[in-house]
Structure formats: C-alpha cells, structure tokens
Design an enzyme around this catalytic site. Structure first.
Site, PDB file in Angstrom:
ATOM      1  N   ASP A  35      -1.282   1.855 -15.631  1.00 59.36           N
ATOM      2  CA  ASP A  35      -0.609   0.541 -15.642  1.00 59.36           C
ATOM      3  C   ASP A  35      -1.519  -0.532 -16.239  1.00 59.36           C
ATOM      4  OD1 ASP A  35      -2.215   0.542 -13.322  1.00 59.36           O
ATOM      5  OD2 ASP A  35      -0.794  -0.670 -12.166  1.00 59.36           O
ATOM      6  N   GLY A 122      -3.273   4.013  -0.293  1.00 57.76           N
ATOM      7  CA  GLY A 122      -2.684   4.182  -1.613  1.00 57.76           C
ATOM      8  C   GLY A 122      -1.173   4.013  -1.658  1.00 57.76           C
ATOM      9  N   LEU A 123      -0.563   3.575  -0.554  1.00 59.45           N
ATOM     10  CA  LEU A 123       0.886   3.304  -0.594  1.00 59.45           C
ATOM     11  C   LEU A 123       1.140   1.806  -0.785  1.00 59.45           C
ATOM     12  CD1 LEU A 123       2.172   5.724   2.209  1.00 59.45           C
ATOM     13  CD2 LEU A 123       1.859   6.161  -0.225  1.00 59.45           C
ATOM     14  N   ASP A 170       2.174  -2.060  -8.736  1.00 61.27           N
ATOM     15  CA  ASP A 170       2.403  -2.096  -7.286  1.00 61.27           C
ATOM     16  C   ASP A 170       3.301  -3.261  -6.890  1.00 61.27           C
ATOM     17  OD1 ASP A 170       0.680  -0.031  -7.365  1.00 61.27           O
ATOM     18  OD2 ASP A 170      -0.984  -1.035  -6.350  1.00 61.27           O
TER      19      ASP A 170
HETATM   20  P1  ADP Z   1      -3.515  -0.210   0.193  1.00 65.93           P
HETATM   21  O1  ADP Z   1      -3.788   1.073  -0.509  1.00 65.93           O
HETATM   22  O2  ADP Z   1      -2.784   0.032   1.472  1.00 65.93           O
HETATM   23  O3  ADP Z   1      -2.891  -1.243  -0.669  1.00 65.93           O
HETATM   24  P2  ADP Z   1      -5.711  -2.091   0.183  1.00 65.93           P
HETATM   25  O4  ADP Z   1      -7.125  -1.948   0.608  1.00 65.93           O
HETATM   26  O5  ADP Z   1      -5.423  -2.425  -1.228  1.00 65.93           O
HETATM   27  O6  ADP Z   1      -4.955  -0.754   0.626  1.00 65.93           O
HETATM   28  O7  ADP Z   1      -5.026  -3.217   1.073  1.00 65.93           O
HETATM   29  C1  ADP Z   1      -5.107  -3.185   2.465  1.00 65.93           C
HETATM   30  C2  ADP Z   1      -5.297  -4.598   2.994  1.00 65.93           C
HETATM   31  O8  ADP Z   1      -4.057  -5.339   2.892  1.00 65.93           O
HETATM   32  C3  ADP Z   1      -5.643  -4.636   4.459  1.00 65.93           C
HETATM   33  O9  ADP Z   1      -7.025  -4.441   4.678  1.00 65.93           O
HETATM   34  C4  ADP Z   1      -5.174  -6.031   4.838  1.00 65.93           C
HETATM   35  O10 ADP Z   1      -6.093  -6.985   4.403  1.00 65.93           O
HETATM   36  C5  ADP Z   1      -3.913  -6.200   4.012  1.00 65.93           C
HETATM   37  N1  ADP Z   1      -2.729  -5.749   4.782  1.00 65.93           N
HETATM   38  C6  ADP Z   1      -1.863  -4.797   4.437  1.00 65.93           C
HETATM   39  N2  ADP Z   1      -0.889  -4.626   5.392  1.00 65.93           N
HETATM   40  C7  ADP Z   1      -1.162  -5.511   6.353  1.00 65.93           C
HETATM   41  C8  ADP Z   1      -0.551  -5.841   7.617  1.00 65.93           C
HETATM   42  N3  ADP Z   1       0.535  -5.210   8.058  1.00 65.93           N
HETATM   43  N4  ADP Z   1      -1.117  -6.806   8.341  1.00 65.93           N
HETATM   44  C9  ADP Z   1      -2.208  -7.465   7.903  1.00 65.93           C
HETATM   45  N5  ADP Z   1      -2.840  -7.207   6.744  1.00 65.93           N
HETATM   46  C10 ADP Z   1      -2.338  -6.246   5.976  1.00 65.93           C
HETATM   47 MG    MG Z   2      -3.795  -2.030  -2.424  1.00 66.49          MG
END
Ligand code: ADP
Ligand code: MG
Length: 383
Positions: A35, A122-123, A170
């Site tokens: 992407d 990764g979701l 994403d």
């Molecule tokens: P992912 O692969 O799930 O996108 P990332 O590291 O990119 O992983 O993002 C995860 C971050 O997004 C968490 O550490 C938090 O800061 C934020 N986040 C995602 N979901 C939530 C939630 N339900 N509540 C609070 N923060 C969230």
């Molecule tokens: Mg992410």
C-alpha cells in the site's frame, strides 16, 4: 455490547452517553506491504471492532477512557497537541489535533472506548480507533468532512502524530468496508471497487500468533526506506512515481540497476505481490477459490523469503495450514513479525482445525495461538 458500555459510561461520567459509534478492524486478504508503494490491495472489514460512546461536558476538558487500558486521561482543550509517550490515548488525541478544534468544541467531551479486536495483532485496532474518533466527531459536530477526508486525516495521525510510515489501506478499509464484500483498492489513485466476497463453503479463520511485538515499528519503517531506495534508483532511468507502477516486464529490464541484494529482494516482492492481487481479484470474481488460496500461499512465501517480515510463529501457522486438508490457502496479514494469519477453512471444520492447530503450535512455539472466525462486516457508522 452497547448496553454494557452505557452502564460503564454512566458509572464513569455520571451522565448518559448522547451518541455511540462503531468502527471495525480489518484483514487484508492479499496485497501485503504494497500500500505504501502505490499498489493494489484487497482488504475487508471484520465484525470485530471498536465502540465509542460520548457526551459533552461543561468542564472544558476532553476525558479519554478505554475499557481496554488503564489510565484515564483528562486533557485541556487546546488548538494543537503533541504525542505523549506511548500512552494509548495518543491515537484519538492525534485525531483531535488533526481536526483542530478551534471553535467547534465548546464546553468539553467525555469519551469511552471499548474494542474486541486483539490489540497490536495486525487487525488494525489503531486504524479502527482513529477512524472511529474522526467519524464520531465529524458526525456529532457536523464538521462537514467526507469519508475520504477522514481516511486521509487518520492516516496523518498514524504517520505524523504516531510516527509509523504505514499506507492508507487500514484507514480506508475501516471506513469503506461492507458486509460480505472485499475492497479492491489502488493505493496510488485511491480508485476502488467494492466486490462480492462469496467464500462459498469456506470461512475466513483468523489466527493470532499471540507473539508480543517489539521490533515491528522500526522494521516497518526500515522496509519503507528500502522501497524508497529502490524507487530513487529506478527513477534515474525510468519515469515512475511508485514501485507498483512497474510491470513484471519493465522490472526485468531495469532490475540490474538495483545493486543491493536486499533492496532487490524487497522490490521483487512488491512487483510480484501487486500482480498477485490482480490475479486474486479475477479468481474471486470467477468463484475460483482454490486459485485464490494458492495465491495466498504464494503471497506468504514471498513475504517470508523476499520481504522477510514473517517469523517462526506466522510460518508455523501457515506450514500447518498447508498440510491440513480442509484449508485451501493461508498467509500472514498486516505488517507481520507476529500478529495474525488468515486461512480459508472449510465450513464445519472450525473445531477440528482449532484443536489440531493448537496442538501443533504449542509443540512448535511453546504457547497457544488464538483462533477466531469473524464475518466480513460493515465499515464505520453510528449505532
Ligand atoms: P494494531 O495492529 O492493532 O493496529 P497498533 O500498535 O498499530 O496495533 O495499535 C494499537 C494501539 O491502538 C494501542 O496500543 C492503543 O494505543 C490504540 N488502541 C486500539 N484499540 C484501542 C482501544 N479499544 N482502546 C484504547 N486504545 C486502543
Ligand atoms: Mg496499527
């Protein structure tokens, strides 16, 4: 889900929420790490996601709370913000920063989040919470942005506020996903098609390796830089704006310009993965799921050997799937180095698959993976 969150909101903020929203997570069916090279990708939204309940307050502060994280935050209303350490609320705070609340946020706002996407797997829980916040504020305060503007603004949060050079896929899939449809998105032109994603006798199994991520962000940016190096080198001879403009033939003619072996491997992945997405879209359209599955395996192999973003955990899952008779295709999804894999699994075999994979995985890796079957769901919306 919403009722339980309403109770929590009431308990925490001593008032009823006045609006609620949902944004999904996403899986990318095929087209990985292209992407940000202007490539074609094929993601879909899933029925797991993030919820947000909100209500205005009179205290001139923004209160952030998440059921998933400790550490509620009370932030004064300002014209701009900067990232504060690695705290969870940076993602929604970045959205406030991008929306520059000059006059639209009078009083203040109480926010409560909850997500059932495994975080950091990764979701794309990050795109989910970004788009969710952007969509909710835009809707609640009538800010007048269209969905694509919200996607771009949320991407800036991830790229600039958080500091990860990820592409637009994403945020796009979280915003534009539709139930039982996949998105075929050109990440350069942003032209996209919503296509039927009829999996017939198969379900989409999502396997979380449960591998804690440590290196991912730095490696992600490293791959981005390697692709930039390839692009700059090729631009000395040909007129391209991104690596995915290279056809296989054009690449064969000019690949000798790339002298660094690692950079050459990365570029080979990018060019071939982009081709695979074209083929996968055709296969899906023609109902040729076995061909689609074959392309998934090929994608994984390329990510493992050429792009080197897999790992022993993701490989263990995909290796198991190859030998398991009721799976026709599997691959890592998302940035890699851990996180999740997806598999096209014959309906009715969910239990057997989970049991056998768990035994295999524990034996190889030492701890269990988590296995979910989610449906392909809708994009962000008010609930
Ligand atoms: P992912 O692969 O799930 O996108 P990332 O590291 O990119 O992983 O993002 C995860 C971050 O997004 C968490 O550490 C938090 O800061 C934020 N986040 C995602 N979901 C939530 C939630 N339900 N509540 C609070 N923060 C969230
Ligand atoms: Mg992410």
């Amino acid at each position: 889900m919403k009722d339980q969150l309403v109770d929590k909101f009431l308990e925490k903020y001593n008032q009823q929420p006045t609006a609620s929203y949902f944004a999904p997570g996403r899986v990318n069916l095929i087209g990985e790490h292209i992407d940000y090279n202007g490539g074609l990708v094929m993601p879909c939204a899933i029925t797991a996601g993030t919820w947000l309940l909100l209500a205005p307050n009179d205290d001139n502060v923004i209160r952030f709370s998440s059921v998933n994280f400790e550490g509620d935050q009370i932030i004064p209303i300002e014209k701009s913000y900067t990232k504060n350490g690695n705290d969870w609320y940076n993602y929604p705070l970045g959205v406030f920063h991008e929306l520059q609340q000059f006059d639209w946020l009078s009083g203040g706002l109480d926010l409560l989040y909850f997500g059932n996407i495994p975080i950091g797997s990764g979701l794309s829980s990050s795109a989910s919470i970004e788009i969710l916040t952007a969509y909710a504020l835009n809707d609640y305060y009538n800010l007048g942005h269209d969905k694509l503007e919200l996607v771009k603004l949320s991407k800036r949060v991830e790229n600039i506020f958080i500091g990860l050079n990820s592409g637009i896929m994403d945020q796009f899939s979280v915003a534009f996903g539709e139930a039982n449809k996949a998105i075929v998105l050109n990440c350069d032109s942003l032209k996209y098609k919503i296509v039927d994603c009829d999996l017939g006798d198969y379900v989409l199994a999502i396997i979380n390796t449960n591998k804690a991520r440590k290196l991912e962000e730095s490696k992600y940016n490293e791959r981005y830089e390697e692709c930039q190096t390839a692009l700059k080198t090729l631009q000395t001879a040909i007129n391209i704006n991104n690596l995915c403009e290279l056809t296989a033939e054009k690449f064969a003619l000019h690949s000798h310009l790339i002298t660094d072996e690692t950079v050459l491997k990365r570029t080979t992945h990018v060019v071939k993965e982009n081709d695979r997405v074209h083929l996968a879209a055709k296969a899906l359209n023609a109902g040729q799921l076995e061909e689609f599955g074959r392309l998934m395996y090929a994608s994984h192999q390329s990510l493992r050997e050429l792009y080197e973003v897999s790992g022993k955990e993701l490989d263990a899952v995909v290796d198991f799937c190859k030998d398991y008779e009721h799976v026709i295709g599997a691959r890592m999804t998302g940035a890699g180095f851990g996180g999740c894999a997806i598999a096209l699994l014959k309906k009715g075999q969910e239990e057997d698959f989970a049991k056998k994979l768990t035994d295999y995985y524990v034996d190889k890796i030492g701890y269990p993976a988590a296995i979910y079957v989610h449906q392909i769901g809708n994009g962000v919306g008010k609930i």
